[in-house]
Motif scaffolding. Structure first.
Motif, PDB file in Angstrom:
ATOM      1  N   THR A 132       0.843  -1.195   0.000  1.00  0.00           N
ATOM      2  CA  THR A 132       0.000   0.000   0.000  1.00  0.00           C
ATOM      3  C   THR A 132       0.876   1.241   0.000  1.00  0.00           C
ATOM      4  N   ILE A 133       0.382   2.298  -0.649  1.00  0.00           N
ATOM      5  CA  ILE A 133       0.866   3.646  -0.366  1.00  0.00           C
ATOM      6  C   ILE A 133      -0.190   4.248   0.539  1.00  0.00           C
ATOM      7  N   ASN A 134       0.182   4.510   1.759  1.00  0.00           N
ATOM      8  CA  ASN A 134      -0.810   4.990   2.731  1.00  0.00           C
ATOM      9  C   ASN A 134      -0.272   6.199   3.478  1.00  0.00           C
ATOM     10  N   GLY A 135      -1.206   6.966   4.019  1.00  0.00           N
ATOM     11  CA  GLY A 135      -0.794   8.146   4.752  1.00  0.00           C
ATOM     12  C   GLY A 135      -1.989   8.954   5.224  1.00  0.00           C
ATOM     13  N   TRP A 136      -1.716  10.218   5.553  1.00  0.00           N
ATOM     14  CA  TRP A 136      -2.709  11.037   6.235  1.00  0.00           C
ATOM     15  C   TRP A 136      -2.589  12.480   5.754  1.00  0.00           C
ATOM     16  N   ILE A 137      -3.753  13.109   5.590  1.00  0.00           N
ATOM     17  CA  ILE A 137      -3.815  14.533   5.259  1.00  0.00           C
ATOM     18  C   ILE A 137      -4.065  15.295   6.562  1.00  0.00           C
ATOM     19  N   HIS A 138      -3.192  16.215   6.883  1.00  0.00           N
ATOM     20  CA  HIS A 138      -3.279  16.977   8.120  1.00  0.00           C
ATOM     21  C   HIS A 138      -4.027  18.291   7.888  1.00  0.00           C
TER      22      HIS A 138
END
Length: 279
Positions: free
Chosen positions: A272-278
């Motif tokens: 996966t390419i995963n992450g978070w928008i702050h």
């Protein structure tokens, strides 16, 4: 006390100087791409906020007095009203072109030696089993995915019925769940560096035909009250469809169910390419 006109003049001067400094650094290749991207996003955010502040100032009296009003101690001790977050998500298929998907997969497999074991910030052992690749090893795709994700965000948030927010920065990593990989029930926000995570995204990619089974993401209805988050009975179970991306509220608790890969080879893992928008 500052008069509104004086405030606006001082802010414009400071903002102009900061903008000149950031602009001069955005095209310097020696500065990491992630830092240049975050700087550009921050300047955009400050510009929008300053415009909003000027509009607000124009509606206020010319002199803004200081406030001597103390908070009501009764209100301070009232319990906050519970928030129930539904296990809602948006899943978009064929998120990358076939060519970009193949390039990403090839690049990921070629960087096997640069992955390192994931960690969690708590005292519990055996809470997570996966491997991480940092953005400096996939700069080209970091730029591509950032553009794609931010372009999709307005429509995604509308579907999730989430309030829009100004983006401060975006986190991104590649995660590999191999044979036996998992991540127990958790939440993507905390009181530290992850406090401002607002929207979680997970882009799935892997070899075809699918060389593993399992690895679904289970997204739970979550009750939030008095700084506590509790899972409820309802949940959605999301299949990791190849070349698709999902988005959901970062406050929702979730888990990655165990992955089973008969070959037990890295090349056959769930990526996966995963992450978070702050915000």
């Amino acid at each position: 006390m500052l008069f509104n006109s004086e405030y606006n003049i001082q802010f414009d001067e400071i903002f102009s100087q900061a903008l000149d400094l950031v602009n001069s650094s955005l095209n310097q290749p020696e500065i990491p791409y992630n830092e240049r991207l975050n700087a550009a996003l921050k300047v955009l955010e400050i510009g929008i906020l300053s415009s909003q502040q000027k509009q607000l100032n124009s509606l206020l009296p010319e002199v803004i007095p200081s406030s001597d009003i103390s908070p009501d101690p009764f209100l301070q001790h009232q319990e906050t009203e519970a928030i129930i977050l539904n296990p809602d998500y948006v899943q978009l298929d064929n998120f990358l072109s076939e060519e970009d998907y193949q390039k990403l997969l090839k690049m990921t497999l070629a960087n096997q030696d640069k992955f390192f074991p994931s960690e969690v910030i708590n005292d519990q052992s055996k809470y997570r089993e996966s491997y991480i690749l940092l953005p400096q090893h996939f700069v080209e795709f970091h730029e591509l995915l950032t553009h794609q994700i931010l372009s999709a965000r307005p429509n995604v948030m509308q579907q999730l019925q989430m309030s829009m927010f100004l983006v401060s920065h975006l986190e991104m990593q590649i995660t590999a769940h191999l044979h036996g990989g998992y991540y127990k029930i958790h939440q993507d926000v905390d009181a530290g560096k992850a406090a401002n995570r607002r929207l979680t995204y997970v882009y799935y990619f892997y070899q075809e035909p699918k060389p593993f089974y399992g690895g679904d993401l289970r997204l739970y209805e979550t009750k939030i009250q008095d700084n506590q988050s509790l899972i409820q009975e309802r949940f959605n179970q999301i299949e990791p469809r190849n070349n698709s991306i999902i988005f959901f509220d970062s406050r929702c608790k979730h888990e990655v169910l165990p992955v089973y890969c008969p070959s037990q080879q890295f090349t056959d893992g769930r990526f996966t390419i995963n992450g978070w928008i702050h915000g």
